[in-house]
Structure formats: C-alpha cells, structure tokens
Design a protein around this motif. Structure first.
Motif, PDB file in Angstrom:
ATOM      1  N   VAL A 224       2.947   5.142  -9.283  1.00 50.79           N
ATOM      2  CA  VAL A 224       1.968   5.421  -7.900  1.00 50.79           C
ATOM      3  C   VAL A 224       0.332   5.218  -8.229  1.00 50.79           C
ATOM      4  N   LEU A 225       0.104   6.047  -9.393  1.00 52.23           N
ATOM      5  CA  LEU A 225      -1.136   6.289  -9.840  1.00 52.23           C
ATOM      6  C   LEU A 225      -1.654   4.724 -10.362  1.00 52.23           C
ATOM      7  N   PHE A 226      -0.768   4.123 -11.250  1.00 53.63           N
ATOM      8  CA  PHE A 226      -1.306   2.741 -11.687  1.00 53.63           C
ATOM      9  C   PHE A 226      -1.497   1.962 -10.647  1.00 53.63           C
ATOM     10  N   LEU A 227      -0.685   2.099  -9.575  1.00 57.05           N
ATOM     11  CA  LEU A 227      -0.904   1.004  -8.364  1.00 57.05           C
ATOM     12  C   LEU A 227      -1.831   1.355  -7.753  1.00 57.05           C
ATOM     13  N   ALA A 228      -2.475   2.586  -7.604  1.00 56.17           N
ATOM     14  CA  ALA A 228      -3.689   2.820  -6.735  1.00 56.17           C
ATOM     15  C   ALA A 228      -4.805   2.340  -7.484  1.00 56.17           C
ATOM     16  N   GLU A 279       2.744  -4.113   5.919  1.00 56.17           N
ATOM     17  CA  GLU A 279       2.670  -3.716   7.129  1.00 56.17           C
ATOM     18  C   GLU A 279       2.612  -2.281   7.314  1.00 56.17           C
ATOM     19  N   ASN A 280       2.985  -1.408   6.386  1.00 61.57           N
ATOM     20  CA  ASN A 280       3.352  -0.047   6.728  1.00 61.57           C
ATOM     21  C   ASN A 280       2.731   0.803   5.561  1.00 61.57           C
ATOM     22  N   GLU A 281       2.236   1.946   5.758  1.00 59.94           N
ATOM     23  CA  GLU A 281       1.672   2.804   4.698  1.00 59.94           C
ATOM     24  C   GLU A 281       2.316   3.037   3.676  1.00 59.94           C
ATOM     25  N   PRO A 282       3.572   3.170   3.504  1.00 56.66           N
ATOM     26  CA  PRO A 282       4.381   3.463   2.125  1.00 56.66           C
ATOM     27  C   PRO A 282       4.051   2.087   1.392  1.00 56.66           C
ATOM     28  N   SER A 283       4.417   0.812   2.053  1.00 60.45           N
ATOM     29  CA  SER A 283       4.581  -0.187   1.375  1.00 60.45           C
ATOM     30  C   SER A 283       3.095  -0.412   0.802  1.00 60.45           C
ATOM     31  N   ARG A 284       1.917   0.028   1.270  1.00 62.52           N
ATOM     32  CA  ARG A 284       0.708  -0.229   0.861  1.00 62.52           C
ATOM     33  C   ARG A 284       0.480   0.539  -0.371  1.00 62.52           C
ATOM     34  N   TRP A 285       1.227   2.002  -0.556  1.00 57.89           N
ATOM     35  CA  TRP A 285       0.939   2.786  -1.519  1.00 57.89           C
ATOM     36  C   TRP A 285       1.591   2.089  -2.923  1.00 57.89           C
ATOM     37  N   LEU A 286       2.795   0.971  -2.638  1.00 62.42           N
ATOM     38  CA  LEU A 286       3.612   0.566  -3.528  1.00 62.42           C
ATOM     39  C   LEU A 286       3.168  -0.825  -3.868  1.00 62.42           C
ATOM     40  N   SER A 287       1.814  -1.038  -3.265  1.00 70.29           N
ATOM     41  CA  SER A 287       1.291  -2.717  -3.478  1.00 70.29           C
ATOM     42  C   SER A 287       0.456  -2.613  -4.744  1.00 70.29           C
ATOM     43  N   THR A 288       0.250  -3.692  -5.347  1.00 70.17           N
ATOM     44  CA  THR A 288      -0.863  -3.866  -6.544  1.00 70.17           C
ATOM     45  C   THR A 288      -1.984  -4.405  -5.763  1.00 70.17           C
ATOM     46  N   HIS A 289      -2.145  -4.830  -4.640  1.00 71.10           N
ATOM     47  CA  HIS A 289      -3.443  -5.370  -3.708  1.00 71.10           C
ATOM     48  C   HIS A 289      -3.637  -4.443  -2.717  1.00 71.10           C
ATOM     49  N   PRO A 290      -4.587  -4.519  -2.456  1.00 70.27           N
ATOM     50  CA  PRO A 290      -5.105  -3.599  -1.000  1.00 70.27           C
ATOM     51  C   PRO A 290      -4.987  -4.572   0.155  1.00 70.27           C
ATOM     52  N   PRO A 291      -4.788  -3.844   1.419  1.00 74.21           N
ATOM     53  CA  PRO A 291      -4.463  -4.758   2.537  1.00 74.21           C
ATOM     54  C   PRO A 291      -5.740  -5.696   2.392  1.00 74.21           C
TER      55      PRO A 291
END
Length: 321
Positions: A224-228, A279-291
């Motif tokens: 999670v830290l790496f993805l952020a 689409e949702n906040e949890p998915s954004r936390w696990l995404s390599t790219h920002p919205p």
C-alpha cells in the motif's frame, strides 16, 4: 516382540529428531548470540543498504532486459518520424537524459512505457498512439516517460521490491529454528509410526503457514505504501513533462484519449502502464496511477487555465459516463 525393522525405524526417527533438534538449538543459540552481541548498527545498515543496492541493480538490469525481450518491438527511425525525433531531441536537451531508444510495439491497447535509466533508457509506444494522438500530445507522452527515466523511477521501484523481499526473508530467518524443530518432530513421528514420508501432525507446515500469513500482512502494508509512492511518481512525472514540454494541456488531452480507448492491463508490466480511472476509494488505494480527474486537474492548474475550458471540457472523463 518388536521386529528388527520396527527397531530400525524407531532409531532412524530418533536420529532425525536429534539432528533437527540440534540444528534448531544451533539456530536459537546463534540468534541469542546476535541479540547479546549486536553488531554495530552502522555496519548492519551498511550491509543492508549494500545488499539492497546490489539486489536492486541486478533485478533492475534483468527486468529491463526481460521487459524489452518479452515485447515484440521495432525501432522507430528518424527517417520514419522526423518531427517526433526532433521533439524528442529537444526534450532530452532540456532534461538530464541521454536520448533513449524509441521503439514501437503492439500492446493491443494505446499505451506507453519507459525502461532503463537516464543514460541507457528506452521508450516503447503502442502503434495505436500514432493514430490516436496529435504530435503535441505524443510529445507530452514522451516527456512524461522521459521524466520517469530522468527520475530513475524504474530503478527506485525495483529497490522497493528488493527491500520488501529482504524484510520477508529476515522474518523467515528469525523463525527458521522453530520451523526446523517442528519439521524434525513431523518426520521423526512418521518413522516412529512406521510410515516414513507421511507426516502425522504437520506442525512445521502449520507454523510456516502462520509465519507466512504474518509476512503477507507485512507485505500488504508495504505494498500500500509502495502504491502510494507510485501515484506520487506519476504526479511528479506529469509536472516535469508539463515543465519541459510547455504544453500541459496537450498531455492532459493525451491522457484522456488513452483513458477513453483503454481498459486496465493486469499483468507483470502493469506498473509501467497508464491506467484508467478507478471507481471507488479502496480501488484507488490499490492503483499504481492516480485518478485521471486528479491528473487532469493538476495539469490544467499548471497551464494557468480554468478547469472546464471549451476544448478540455469535451475531453473530461465524466462526459464518457
């Protein structure tokens, strides 16, 4: 009367238990000695950093070679794309980057990725980008990928993965004596029961799975830290691309067009790709790219324009929903 075979199996079981117990005790004593006589912290830190850098560099070099080798690419020559090369050369002169190899491939999706470092990098473009984007928008994508190369993002990501692997290995190393002891019990009792190879209790396996579960939790936190950090890398690459190209809105338009034409790729190269919005906040936390909205907003701010200008409004992701 106990048969000779039965006596032999019991003796073998005792021998196995003795050997495994001795190995486990040796491991525990070694851990106790290390705790009682801790090495110099600076020495430990130096060793950890050295191993991380060496492992990261080897993984980085192998990863670059394997990534390029796994993709069927063709080199784009200056004769085939003179204007694109002219802009690429201009961008490289404005950045601390040697001109990378410019390659084209069929990703099945309009996308781009960069590999390597500032002195020996490569940018791979999907063929579809040449039909999808204008030359200004292609320049924005080139500038974004050059920013990743200039910032050593691929190498830094490899280092982060190496650190996570080292931490996981150290956790297993600490618990190794207990795993060895329980494995000895499992194998010895199998001989005692006259069924070599068929573990009765499976204690070692259960304990190892428990340790593995703890390691998974630790790695999940690190992930999670790496993805952020990866999402911050994308924002930084966008800012740098806007700075050196002088066309932040062109990059914004390119990202939205790629968003329209693409679906998320979920494979080993996914860390290198530009993705659609989630689409949702949890998915954004696990995404390599920002919205995408956030990226476009920041690029519009960099351009000094107001969000929702007539040209940009037509390309807003919301209009596609």
């Amino acid at each position: 009367m106990i048969s000779l075979l039965r006596v032999f199996m019991i003796l073998v079981g005792i021998s196995i238990l003795t050997v495994y117990t001795a190995a486990a005790i040796g491991g525990v004593l070694l851990l106790q000695w290390v705790i009682a006589n801790p090495p110099d912290p600076f020495f430990l830190f130096g060793v950890f950093v050295s191993v991380t850098l060496l492992g990261g560099y080897v993984g980085y070099r192998r990863g670059v070679v394997q990534t390029v080798a796994s993709i069927d690419t063709l080199r784009v020559t200056p004769e085939r794309a003179p204007e694109l090369y002219r802009r690429l050369e201009r961008l490289c002169l404005r950045m601390d980057v040697s001109q990378p190899a410019l390659l084209v491939a069929d990703f099945e999706l309009p996308n781009a990725l960069s590999v390597g470092g500032p002195r020996e990098g490569a940018i791979i473009l999907d063929r579809g980008l040449f039909e999808l984007l204008t030359i200004d928008e292609l320049e924005g994508i080139l500038a974004h990928e050059l920013a990743h190369i200039e910032r050593f993002d691929t190498f830094l990501n490899t280092l982060a993965i190496t650190v996570a692997r080292l931490i996981a290995s150290l956790v297993f190393l600490v618990f190794a004596p207990f795993i060895i002891f329980l494995a000895g019990i499992d194998r010895a009792t199998a001989w005692f029961d006259g069924r070599p190879g068929k573990e009765k209790f499976g204690l070692a396996n259960v304990f190892q799975q428990t340790v593995g579960f703890l390691v998974v939790i630790l790695l999940s936190v690190l992930t999670v830290l790496f993805l952020a950090h990866s999402r911050r890398q994308e924002f930084a690459a966008d800012r740098r691309a806007a700075e050196v190209s002088g066309r932040p809105l062109a990059l914004a338009r390119a990202l939205v067009k790629i968003h329209r034409a693409s679906e998320p790729r979920r494979n080993l190269r996914s860390l290198l790709y530009i993705h659609r919005d989630t689409e949702n906040e949890p998915s954004r936390w696990l995404s390599t790219h920002p919205p995408l909205d956030d990226r476009v907003d920041k690029l519009v701010e960099l351009s000094g324009s107001q969000r929702g200008g007539p040209k940009l409004r037509q390309l807003r992701p919301e209009s596609m929903r």
